[in-house]
Design an enzyme around this catalytic site. Structure first.
Site, mmCIF file in Angstrom:
data_model
loop_
_atom_site.group_PDB
_atom_site.id
_atom_site.type_symbol
_atom_site.label_atom_id
_atom_site.label_comp_id
_atom_site.label_asym_id
_atom_site.label_seq_id
_atom_site.Cartn_x
_atom_site.Cartn_y
_atom_site.Cartn_z
ATOM 1 C CG LEU A 106 22.263 4.031 7.163
ATOM 2 C CD1 LEU A 106 23.285 4.798 7.977
ATOM 3 C CD2 LEU A 106 22.452 4.286 5.676
ATOM 4 C CB THR B 142 14.575 -2.448 8.445
ATOM 5 O OG1 THR B 142 15.991 -2.325 8.618
ATOM 6 C CG2 THR B 142 14.012 -1.142 7.915
ATOM 7 C CG ASN C 56 20.853 -0.541 11.755
ATOM 8 O OD1 ASN C 56 20.799 -1.776 11.649
ATOM 9 N ND2 ASN C 56 21.105 0.238 10.722
ATOM 10 C CG PHE C 57 24.568 -1.371 13.449
ATOM 11 C CD1 PHE C 57 24.980 -1.981 12.275
ATOM 12 C CD2 PHE C 57 24.355 0.000 13.450
ATOM 13 C CE1 PHE C 57 25.196 -1.221 11.121
ATOM 14 C CE2 PHE C 57 24.569 0.762 12.304
ATOM 15 C CZ PHE C 57 24.998 0.155 11.146
ATOM 16 C CG LEU C 58 19.497 -7.050 17.886
ATOM 17 C CD1 LEU C 58 19.947 -6.937 19.336
ATOM 18 C CD2 LEU C 58 17.988 -7.252 17.813
#
Ligand code: NHW
Length: 400
Positions: A400, A184, A148-150
């Site tokens: 998230l 996602t 996440n948080f790419l």
């Protein structure tokens, strides 16, 4: 109909993704390919030992999120450069406390919090992260990384930095002998296991209309709209209360039994539940129903807090949004339980309550006056094939 690039994403070339062990669009018709790992693990001694090279002006930085100054830098990178809606009206604004919660679950790896900074100015210009999770696909519980948080700074876009970040996080995940991942994205890549839609329930319709998040319906006035979305002042279900530390065992039992129904879902134990579901102010909220007679915990609902910055509005700077997380009903009907979740979110001054059409959410969305959004959320697994994919209602995983 003539297929074009615009209406057929499978026709697009993916110079990076075509090299990765993910479901490839060209394999979609091949029914002989088995479910499970696409390629076997390699011996740890064969995992590349040093970081991938970056363009000369940049360097890797393993981030210490306990360092308040570093956390502030990460917050600011994301607040200015992370995900926006298609019309560039809103941008996710994850809070520092949320980032710490999301990135430091039980047994997290600090090496998976990966920054890129400019050598000279030391400014943080890109980031990617992973956290460990056990995710079940059918009857196979697999150790995975949730990625996440790419994020790449707006000024450094389209320079193929993202594939370097993805390769580097993959390498560091491999070093922990983990070979699968879940993630996602709003963009179509090879190949989603399922595609979900966000639904939105107005809590503060006047503000949502003022900032352009929603529009006045046809033949509707503002006062009729405000009345339409009005909610009671307090939850209606007897025994509905906030989750506490003493509830962890009961909530874990409820959640494990419920998530067993879905094809892909996390395999939560009590340690995970304490981290992911015990309430933290303005980060994650969880409520349950304790039977007034038997004191048994029969139902559970939760949401996380993810505000969005409102770009270019003179009156409002942020939208306060609640996102449906994990919900379990065994006695209170799910619709009634979620109505109580809406009521507490309204009490706490959220502007909107969002939910994906995952798990059994379809059963309450329309009835509780959620409206479909225009964005889609695609779910992916790395190095794990699920032939033909699954339906959103077969998915028990919220990232998230
Ligand atoms: S999705 C949110 C992603 N972040 C944003 O949208 C923030 C705003 N955008 C940006 O910062 C949640 C940039 O546009 C980013 C791309 C950084 C997105 N996922 O550097 P180039 C997540 O964080 C591919 C995966 O030139 P850029 C999940 C693209 O298809 N790939 O682009 C992250 C192309 O490859 P192709 C993405 O715009 C999951 C290449 O990147 C992607 O400057 C990561 C272009 O690179 C996306 N969201 O930077 C995968 N967006 O093959 C984890 C673009 O098509 C995989 N691309 O040519 C698992 C790893 C662990 C395995 C462990 C066993």
């Amino acid at each position: 109909e003539h297929m074009t690039l615009a209406n057929n994403p499978a026709a697009r070339r993916h110079k990076f993704w075509e090299t990765q062990p993910v479901g490839q669009f060209r394999d979609a018709a091949d029914t002989s390919l088995p479910d499970g790992a696409i390629e076997p693990p390699t011996p740890l001694s064969e995992v590349r030992a040093d970081p991938y090279p970056l363009p000369a002006a940049f360097e890797w930085l393993t981030c210490d999120l306990d360092d308040d100054a570093l956390l502030a830098d990460l917050y600011s990178l994301l607040a200015h450069n992370y995900v926006e809606d298609d019309e560039n009206m809103f941008r996710f604004n994850y809070s520092p406390a949320f980032l710490r919660w999301a990135l430091k679950p039980p047994s997290f790896f600090r090496a998976w919090h990966i920054g890129v900074r400019a050598k000279e100015s030391k400014k943080l210009v890109a980031f990617i992260s992973g956290v460990p999770a056990r995710i079940r696909a059918r009857d196979d519980v697999v150790r995975m990384a949730e990625i996440n948080f790419l994020c790449v700074h707006k000024k450094l876009r389209s320079k193929r930095l993202a594939p370097v970040l993805i390769r580097e996080v993959t390498r560091r995940v491999h070093q922990e002998n983990i070979w699968q991942a879940a993630y996602t994205a709003g963009v179509v890549l090879p190949t989603p296991i399922t595609t979900c839609r966000y639904w939105h329930r107005s809590l503060n319709p006047k503000k949502l209309i003022d900032v352009g998040f929603s529009r006045l319906g046809p033949r509707m006035t503002m006062s009729r709209t405000v009345r339409l979305y009005k909610l009671p002042d307090a939850p209606l279900t007897p025994g509905f209360r906030r989750m506490e530390l003493r509830d962890v065992a009961a909530v874990t039992r409820l959640l494990r039994a419920y998530l067993a129904k879905f094809v892909v879902a996390p395999d939560f134990d009590e340690v995970d539940v304490e981290h992911w579901l015990l309430p933290q102010e303005d980060v994650v909220d969880s409520y349950l129903v304790e039977s007034p007679e038997t004191h048994e915990v029969t139902d559970f609902c939760s949401f996380y807090t993810l505000p969005s910055s409102v770009l270019n509005n003179a009156t409002y700077a942020t939208l306060k949004a609640a996102y449906s997380y994990y919900n379990v009903s065994t006695k209170t009907p799910l619709q009634q339980l979620m109505n109580d979740a809406l009521i507490v979110a309204k009490q706490k001054n959220y502007d909107v309550f969002n939910a994906l059409d995952v798990m059994e959410n379809e059963s309450f969305l329309k009835e509780l006056k959620f409206g479909p959004g225009d964005g889609q959320l695609h779910y992916y697994l790395y190095n794990y094939r699920i032939r033909n994919g699954i339906k959103p209602s077969e998915l028990g995983l919220v990232l998230l």
